[in-house]
Design an enzyme around this catalytic site. Structure first.
Site, PDB file in Angstrom:
ATOM      1  N   LYS A  62      50.161  30.323  40.553  1.00 41.67           N
ATOM      2  CA  LYS A  62      50.887  30.539  38.836  1.00 41.67           C
ATOM      3  C   LYS A  62      49.966  32.211  39.010  1.00 41.67           C
ATOM      4  O   LYS A  62      50.924  32.493  38.198  1.00 41.67           O
ATOM      5  CB  LYS A  62      50.887  29.618  38.137  1.00 41.67           C
ATOM      6  CG  LYS A  62      52.124  28.112  38.674  1.00 41.67           C
ATOM      7  CD  LYS A  62      53.029  28.946  38.144  1.00 41.67           C
ATOM      8  CE  LYS A  62      54.555  27.551  38.182  1.00 41.67           C
ATOM      9  NZ  LYS A  62      55.134  28.209  38.525  1.00 41.67           N
ATOM     10  N   PRO A  91      44.203  27.246  41.109  1.00 36.67           N
ATOM     11  CA  PRO A  91      45.767  27.591  41.915  1.00 36.67           C
ATOM     12  C   PRO A  91      46.411  26.366  42.025  1.00 36.67           C
ATOM     13  O   PRO A  91      47.594  27.073  42.762  1.00 36.67           O
ATOM     14  CB  PRO A  91      44.211  28.140  42.566  1.00 36.67           C
ATOM     15  CG  PRO A  91      42.897  27.178  43.058  1.00 36.67           C
ATOM     16  CD  PRO A  91      42.995  26.912  40.941  1.00 36.67           C
ATOM     17  N   TYR A 107      57.915  24.803  39.444  1.00 34.78           N
ATOM     18  CA  TYR A 107      56.514  25.674  40.514  1.00 34.78           C
ATOM     19  C   TYR A 107      57.677  26.889  41.411  1.00 34.78           C
ATOM     20  O   TYR A 107      56.898  27.607  40.917  1.00 34.78           O
ATOM     21  CB  TYR A 107      57.620  24.431  41.760  1.00 34.78           C
ATOM     22  CG  TYR A 107      56.487  24.493  43.201  1.00 34.78           C
ATOM     23  CD1 TYR A 107      54.695  24.030  42.735  1.00 34.78           C
ATOM     24  CD2 TYR A 107      56.464  26.014  44.138  1.00 34.78           C
ATOM     25  CE1 TYR A 107      54.422  24.500  43.923  1.00 34.78           C
ATOM     26  CE2 TYR A 107      55.626  26.475  45.101  1.00 34.78           C
ATOM     27  CZ  TYR A 107      54.225  25.636  44.561  1.00 34.78           C
ATOM     28  OH  TYR A 107      53.464  25.962  46.041  1.00 34.78           O
ATOM     29  N   HIS A 150      61.343  30.114  51.176  1.00 36.46           N
ATOM     30  CA  HIS A 150      60.943  28.063  51.579  1.00 36.46           C
ATOM     31  C   HIS A 150      62.092  27.899  50.744  1.00 36.46           C
ATOM     32  O   HIS A 150      61.754  28.192  49.259  1.00 36.46           O
ATOM     33  CB  HIS A 150      59.170  27.877  51.410  1.00 36.46           C
ATOM     34  CG  HIS A 150      58.107  27.946  52.194  1.00 36.46           C
ATOM     35  ND1 HIS A 150      57.317  28.050  52.293  1.00 36.46           N
ATOM     36  CD2 HIS A 150      58.520  29.279  53.390  1.00 36.46           C
ATOM     37  CE1 HIS A 150      56.010  28.536  53.066  1.00 36.46           C
ATOM     38  NE2 HIS A 150      57.415  29.154  53.758  1.00 36.46           N
ATOM     39  N   TYR A 199      50.904  19.791  50.551  1.00 33.36           N
ATOM     40  CA  TYR A 199      49.681  19.687  49.598  1.00 33.36           C
ATOM     41  C   TYR A 199      49.642  18.371  49.685  1.00 33.36           C
ATOM     42  O   TYR A 199      50.312  17.310  49.596  1.00 33.36           O
ATOM     43  CB  TYR A 199      50.671  19.791  47.738  1.00 33.36           C
ATOM     44  CG  TYR A 199      50.587  20.905  47.086  1.00 33.36           C
ATOM     45  CD1 TYR A 199      49.234  22.072  46.339  1.00 33.36           C
ATOM     46  CD2 TYR A 199      51.962  22.271  47.756  1.00 33.36           C
ATOM     47  CE1 TYR A 199      49.913  23.404  46.403  1.00 33.36           C
ATOM     48  CE2 TYR A 199      51.939  22.675  47.068  1.00 33.36           C
ATOM     49  CZ  TYR A 199      50.947  23.535  46.222  1.00 33.36           C
ATOM     50  OH  TYR A 199      51.316  24.657  45.652  1.00 33.36           O
TER      51      TYR A 199
HETATM   52  P1  FAD Z   1      43.192  40.831  39.264  1.00 36.13           P
HETATM   53  O1  FAD Z   1      43.833  40.353  40.270  1.00 36.13           O
HETATM   54  O2  FAD Z   1      41.579  39.947  39.015  1.00 36.13           O
HETATM   55  O3  FAD Z   1      42.770  42.066  38.572  1.00 36.13           O
HETATM   56  C1  FAD Z   1      42.284  43.187  37.563  1.00 36.13           C
HETATM   57  C2  FAD Z   1      41.897  44.155  37.914  1.00 36.13           C
HETATM   58  O4  FAD Z   1      41.162  44.609  37.749  1.00 36.13           O
HETATM   59  C3  FAD Z   1      40.973  44.773  39.430  1.00 36.13           C
HETATM   60  O5  FAD Z   1      41.791  45.348  40.654  1.00 36.13           O
HETATM   61  C4  FAD Z   1      39.540  44.565  39.162  1.00 36.13           C
HETATM   62  O6  FAD Z   1      39.270  45.303  40.115  1.00 36.13           O
HETATM   63  C5  FAD Z   1      40.080  46.129  37.846  1.00 36.13           C
HETATM   64  N1  FAD Z   1      38.564  45.671  37.458  1.00 36.13           N
HETATM   65  C6  FAD Z   1      37.781  44.531  36.625  1.00 36.13           C
HETATM   66  N2  FAD Z   1      37.485  45.034  36.330  1.00 36.13           N
HETATM   67  C7  FAD Z   1      37.304  46.450  35.781  1.00 36.13           C
HETATM   68  C8  FAD Z   1      36.729  47.281  34.569  1.00 36.13           C
HETATM   69  N3  FAD Z   1      35.538  47.153  34.199  1.00 36.13           N
HETATM   70  N4  FAD Z   1      37.013  48.784  34.969  1.00 36.13           N
HETATM   71  C9  FAD Z   1      37.763  48.648  36.337  1.00 36.13           C
HETATM   72  N5  FAD Z   1      38.539  47.591  36.540  1.00 36.13           N
HETATM   73  C10 FAD Z   1      38.055  46.722  36.182  1.00 36.13           C
HETATM   74  N6  FAD Z   1      47.970  33.207  41.865  1.00 36.13           N
HETATM   75  C11 FAD Z   1      49.122  32.490  41.909  1.00 36.13           C
HETATM   76  O7  FAD Z   1      50.285  33.526  41.594  1.00 36.13           O
HETATM   77  N7  FAD Z   1      49.117  32.118  43.658  1.00 36.13           N
HETATM   78  C12 FAD Z   1      48.998  31.575  44.140  1.00 36.13           C
HETATM   79  O8  FAD Z   1      49.431  31.060  45.102  1.00 36.13           O
HETATM   80  C13 FAD Z   1      47.091  31.997  44.254  1.00 36.13           C
HETATM   81  N8  FAD Z   1      46.491  31.600  44.280  1.00 36.13           N
HETATM   82  C14 FAD Z   1      45.258  32.354  44.617  1.00 36.13           C
HETATM   83  C15 FAD Z   1      44.419  31.582  45.040  1.00 36.13           C
HETATM   84  C16 FAD Z   1      42.847  32.100  44.946  1.00 36.13           C
HETATM   85  C17 FAD Z   1      41.668  32.087  46.176  1.00 36.13           C
HETATM   86  C18 FAD Z   1      42.944  33.506  44.152  1.00 36.13           C
HETATM   87  C19 FAD Z   1      41.299  33.218  44.238  1.00 36.13           C
HETATM   88  C20 FAD Z   1      43.503  33.568  42.928  1.00 36.13           C
HETATM   89  C21 FAD Z   1      45.275  32.563  43.339  1.00 36.13           C
HETATM   90  N9  FAD Z   1      45.813  33.219  42.706  1.00 36.13           N
HETATM   91  C22 FAD Z   1      46.983  32.802  42.603  1.00 36.13           C
HETATM   92  C23 FAD Z   1      45.454  33.561  41.477  1.00 36.13           C
HETATM   93  C24 FAD Z   1      46.050  35.344  41.229  1.00 36.13           C
HETATM   94  O9  FAD Z   1      45.217  35.984  42.658  1.00 36.13           O
HETATM   95  C25 FAD Z   1      45.449  35.993  39.918  1.00 36.13           C
HETATM   96  O10 FAD Z   1      46.231  34.893  38.990  1.00 36.13           O
HETATM   97  C26 FAD Z   1      45.866  37.237  39.416  1.00 36.13           C
HETATM   98  O11 FAD Z   1      45.000  38.461  41.182  1.00 36.13           O
HETATM   99  C27 FAD Z   1      45.599  37.726  38.422  1.00 36.13           C
HETATM  100  O12 FAD Z   1      45.842  39.891  38.367  1.00 36.13           O
HETATM  101  P2  FAD Z   1      45.503  40.366  37.656  1.00 36.13           P
HETATM  102  O13 FAD Z   1      46.469  41.804  37.686  1.00 36.13           O
HETATM  103  O14 FAD Z   1      45.806  40.042  36.516  1.00 36.13           O
HETATM  104  O15 FAD Z   1      44.038  40.195  37.263  1.00 36.13           O
HETATM  105  C1  DHB Z   2      48.411  29.510  48.503  1.00 36.59           C
HETATM  106  C2  DHB Z   2      47.890  29.243  46.985  1.00 36.59           C
HETATM  107  C3  DHB Z   2      48.196  28.669  46.183  1.00 36.59           C
HETATM  108  O1  DHB Z   2      46.959  28.613  45.041  1.00 36.59           O
HETATM  109  C4  DHB Z   2      49.171  27.463  45.980  1.00 36.59           C
HETATM  110  O2  DHB Z   2      49.251  26.353  45.240  1.00 36.59           O
HETATM  111  C5  DHB Z   2      49.575  27.740  47.451  1.00 36.59           C
HETATM  112  C6  DHB Z   2      49.696  28.714  48.022  1.00 36.59           C
HETATM  113  C7  DHB Z   2      48.528  30.394  49.376  1.00 36.59           C
HETATM  114  O3  DHB Z   2      47.515  30.843  49.238  1.00 36.59           O
HETATM  115  O4  DHB Z   2      49.390  30.724  50.166  1.00 36.59           O
END
Ligand code: FAD
Ligand code: DHB
Length: 392
Positions: free
Chosen positions: A298, A294, A386, A75, A202
């Site tokens: 990021k 979100p 962004y 995009h 948005y």
């Molecule tokens: P996580 O992905 O949470 O991974 C942590 C892992 O640790 C998991 O697999 C979990 O099962 C494991 N774990 C937890 N506790 C234990 C334990 N005790 N023992 C062993 N394993 C364990 N981010 C963006 O950049 N862009 C977006 O558009 C965006 N949109 C989002 C939309 C939604 C609906 C949500 C919920 C989140 C969004 N995010 C977005 C945020 C993004 O998903 C998270 O910031 C990202 O997953 C962080 O990665 P992480 O590896 O730090 O943690």
């Molecule tokens: C999506 C999630 C977000 O939090 C955002 O700011 C933009 C896009 C997505 O899931 O596509």
């Protein structure tokens, strides 16, 4: 108790943990990733979808770009919509950089495959995990199939997300917590419907925020602002579509295509940071150390940025025997993190309906959106945040 040994023990197979293991492997450093859930669970978890240019560049330069380049959607920018009109922000023109839509669970699949193909160790379904001795000789203990294991390592990567065990294992008094919660949440759906816009929309309305996004040429991803204690059972598919159409339809008749809802869920919103992001030989990365609302897309990108810094620091230690980059890990990450926090908070504040909002606030928010979509300086500021601020 069965004993294992590795250089870096990594808790959590999210984007942070898996990418850390992948980057360390490329530097010839051995790690074991220990994950509470199953492989199919982490590969099916619907979450983020937007990759910053830096994340895309890293995927490509470390051999993970092939499927992403084939299946992702590139995009040039996004739309901001308010007062019934969509306004395009062309990030490519403003910054020379793009964003890429590629689901987080696709990144996870690519990382898991790359690690397993390189004989990397990811231990799934690990229960009752604990971390200890991270001020001297770190160990990770867990149970799998009724057996207890202990992994001795030089460093622990605490990549276990916001609800993990690594951060709470740090002794009281060490961490400073900075937090803000928001009086709203996001209800998100995946729908089997061809995206009716090529780029994200948005939307600010007085009924609340809505976001139009996508996953593929046949799947749309949509979010709408709802109250934080909303019960998803109160939201029938019909009700969700009615609300989305009310918020997203613009005066020129643009609206999302409607289709069967494939998945739905509610996510609460918070800003959260701990300082420092390390204690002894335990290093927190990603959601374990910080959460952003979100709206700026990021979270996943921050997780990847943290482990890029961490892998460089660990590799510098093994290569040169220097602890300098390790000692600087937290301050290096936090300097960029706070700017990303600010951006995510600002996007959230500008685009949501606040229950305390009066007519003054409503007009001020409209004026801000008008400014951001008409001043090149303001547009460029939004765009450079962004697409992703540079890593130090
Ligand atoms: P996580 O992905 O949470 O991974 C942590 C892992 O640790 C998991 O697999 C979990 O099962 C494991 N774990 C937890 N506790 C234990 C334990 N005790 N023992 C062993 N394993 C364990 N981010 C963006 O950049 N862009 C977006 O558009 C965006 N949109 C989002 C939309 C939604 C609906 C949500 C919920 C989140 C969004 N995010 C977005 C945020 C993004 O998903 C998270 O910031 C990202 O997953 C962080 O990665 P992480 O590896 O730090 O943690
Ligand atoms: C999506 C999630 C977000 O939090 C955002 O700011 C933009 C896009 C997505 O899931 O596509």
């Amino acid at each position: 108790m069965k004993k294992l040994r590795t250089q870096v023990g990594i808790v959590g197979a999210g984007p942070a943990g898996l990418m850390l293991s992948h980057l360390l492997h490329l530097e010839g450093i051995e790690s074991i990733v220990i994950e509470a859930q199953s492989r199919s669970h982490i590969e099916g978890r619907v979450r983020a979808g937007v990759l910053e240019q830096g994340t895309v560049d890293l995927m490509r330069s470390t051999g993970l770009g092939e499927r992403m380049d084939r299946e992702s959607l590139r995009h040039r920018g996004v739309y901001l919509s308010f007062d019934g009109n969509r306004h395009h922000l062309d990030f490519r023109e403003l910054t020379g950089k793009c964003i890429t839509v590629y689901a987080q669970h696709e990144v996870i699949k690519d990382l898991v495959r790359a690690r397993l193909e390189a004989d990397g160790q990811i231990l799934f379904d690990a229960k009752h995990l604990s971390v200890a001795n991270f001020e001297s000789a770190p160990v990770i203990r867990y149970q799998q199939d009724g057996e207890t294991y202990e992994v001795a390592c030089d460093f622990i990567g605490g990549c276990d997300g916001f609800h993990g065990v690594c951060r709470p294992s740090i002794p009281e008094g060490v961490l400073n917590v900075f937090e803000r919660t928001y009086p709203f949440a996001w209800l998100g759906i995946l729908a089997e419907a061809a995206p009716s816009s090529e780029e994200l929309v948005y939307t600010y309305t007085d009924r609340g925020f809505a976001l139009f996004s996508m996953r593929s040429p046949s799947v749309t991803r949509l979010y709408l602002q709802c109250s934080p204690n909303e019960d998803i059972r109160n939201w029938s598919d019909d009700r969700i579509w009615k609300e989305l159409l009310q918020r997203l339809t613009t005066k020129d008749g643009w609206a999302p295509n409607v289709g069967p809802v494939l998945q739905k869920g509610i996510t609460d919103m918070r800003s959260f940071v701990v300082e420092p992001m390390q204690h002894g030989r335990l290093f927190l990365a990603g959601d374990a150390a910080h959460i952003v609302p979100p709206t700026g897309a990021k979270g996943m990108n921050l997780a990847i940025a943290d482990v890029t810094v961490l892998s460089r620091a660990i590799s510098n230690f093994y290569r040169n025997g220097s602890e300098d980059l390790l000692a600087a890990y937290s301050s290096t990450c936090l300097r960029r993190l706070w700017k990303v926090q600010r951006f995510s908070w600002w996007m959230t504040a500008m685009l949501h309906h606040w229950e305390t909002q009066n007519e003054f606030d409503h007009r001020r928010q409209l004026a801000e959106l008008d400014y951001v979509t008409s001043s090149r300086a303001a547009m460029t500021s939004l765009a450079e945040n962004y697409v992703g601020l540079p890593l130090e």
